[in-house]
Scaffold this active site. Structure first.
Site, short mmCIF file in Angstrom:
data_model
loop_
_atom_site.label_atom_id
_atom_site.label_comp_id
_atom_site.label_asym_id
_atom_site.label_seq_id
_atom_site.Cartn_x
_atom_site.Cartn_y
_atom_site.Cartn_z
N ASP A 9 66.69 17.32 72.75
CA ASP A 9 64.98 17.32 72.26
C ASP A 9 64.62 19.25 72.29
OD1 ASP A 9 64.90 14.33 72.43
OD2 ASP A 9 62.72 14.80 73.01
N LYS A 101 65.22 9.28 68.00
CA LYS A 101 64.39 7.97 68.68
C LYS A 101 62.78 8.37 68.29
CE LYS A 101 63.90 11.28 72.68
NZ LYS A 101 62.25 11.58 72.86
N CYS A 143 60.99 14.07 78.42
CA CYS A 143 62.03 13.76 77.48
C CYS A 143 63.06 13.53 78.42
CB CYS A 143 61.97 13.93 76.14
SG CYS A 143 61.43 13.13 75.64
C1 VGL Z 1 58.25 15.33 74.54
C2 VGL Z 1 55.92 15.12 74.87
C3 VGL Z 1 55.82 14.28 73.71
C4 VGL Z 1 59.32 15.85 74.77
C5 VGL Z 1 58.16 14.42 73.34
O1 VGL Z 1 60.84 16.15 74.37
O2 VGL Z 1 59.67 15.76 76.12
N1 VGL Z 1 57.73 15.58 74.89
N2 VGL Z 1 56.97 13.46 73.00
#
Ligand code: VGL
Length: 188
Positions: A9, A101, A143
């Site tokens: 991410d 995802k 994540c």
């Molecule tokens: C994430 C918070 C909300 C991440 C994703 O990628 O860690 N954190 N959505």
């Protein structure tokens, strides 16, 4: 035995200026960009370079106008938006496969992600004889944590590249590194 780099991410919304920015997002993106450039130019350190992307269409209560930054979040990583794209310095042509995802629900773990042809991350890794993962990315305490814990449960050997991980919060980031280590990951 193949070792893959798994970049979690590293997207614009999780970097400074994004809707869910983490403080070290740009530093981490630059370091990862260098790592994949050098591993491509020299003897390939990794058999594969893989990336996950948060990719939301309508993830229900994951998005909130009044987020608590634990279970609910500002709108982020909307599919195909600028915020959902990989952070600039990371050369996406060096990434062998993407796993997206979270289209219709929260999905913190990269193991909930699927490739463009619909293959889940665990199956993809097994199909490509990957047994070891070096994991880096954003956010350490969400994540990255969920992905590493699932990787260990799936039986992969995992190293976490700590200087290439950015947390939402410093304290919970440190706690997450400890938890990943306790679960069997090597933190390097
Ligand atoms: C994430 C918070 C909300 C991440 C994703 O990628 O860690 N954190 N959505």
């Amino acid at each position: 035995m193949n070792t893959a780099l798994l970049i979690v991410d590293v997207q614009n919304d999780f970097c400074p200026g994004g809707s869910l920015a983490t403080a070290r997002g740009d530093e981490v993106a630059s370091k990862i960009a260098e790592l994949i450039k050098s591993s491509d130019n020299r003897t390939r350190e990794y058999s594969h370079v893989l990336a996950t992307q948060d990719w939301h269409i309508d993830p229900g209560e994951h998005f909130s106008d009044d987020p608590d930054f634990v279970d609910t979040w500002p709108v982020h990583c909307v599919a195909n938006s600028h915020g959902s794209q990989m952070r600039g310095p990371v050369d996406t042509s060096l990434i062998d496969e993407f796993f997206r995802k979270g289209e219709y629900s929260a999905a913190y773990s990269g193991f909930e992600g699927v490739s463009p042809s619909g293959v889940g991350l665990a199956d993809w890794l097994r199909d490509n004889e990957v047994r070891e993962l070096d994991v880096c990315g954003i956010a350490t305490d969400f994540c990255v944590r969920a992905t590493v814990l699932d990787a260990l449960k799936e039986g992969f050997k995992v190293r976490v590249l700590r200087s290439m991980c950015s947390p939402v919060d410093d304290k919970s980031g440190a706690d997450a590194l400890q938890e990943m280590q306790d679960a069997g990951a090597e933190i390097i």
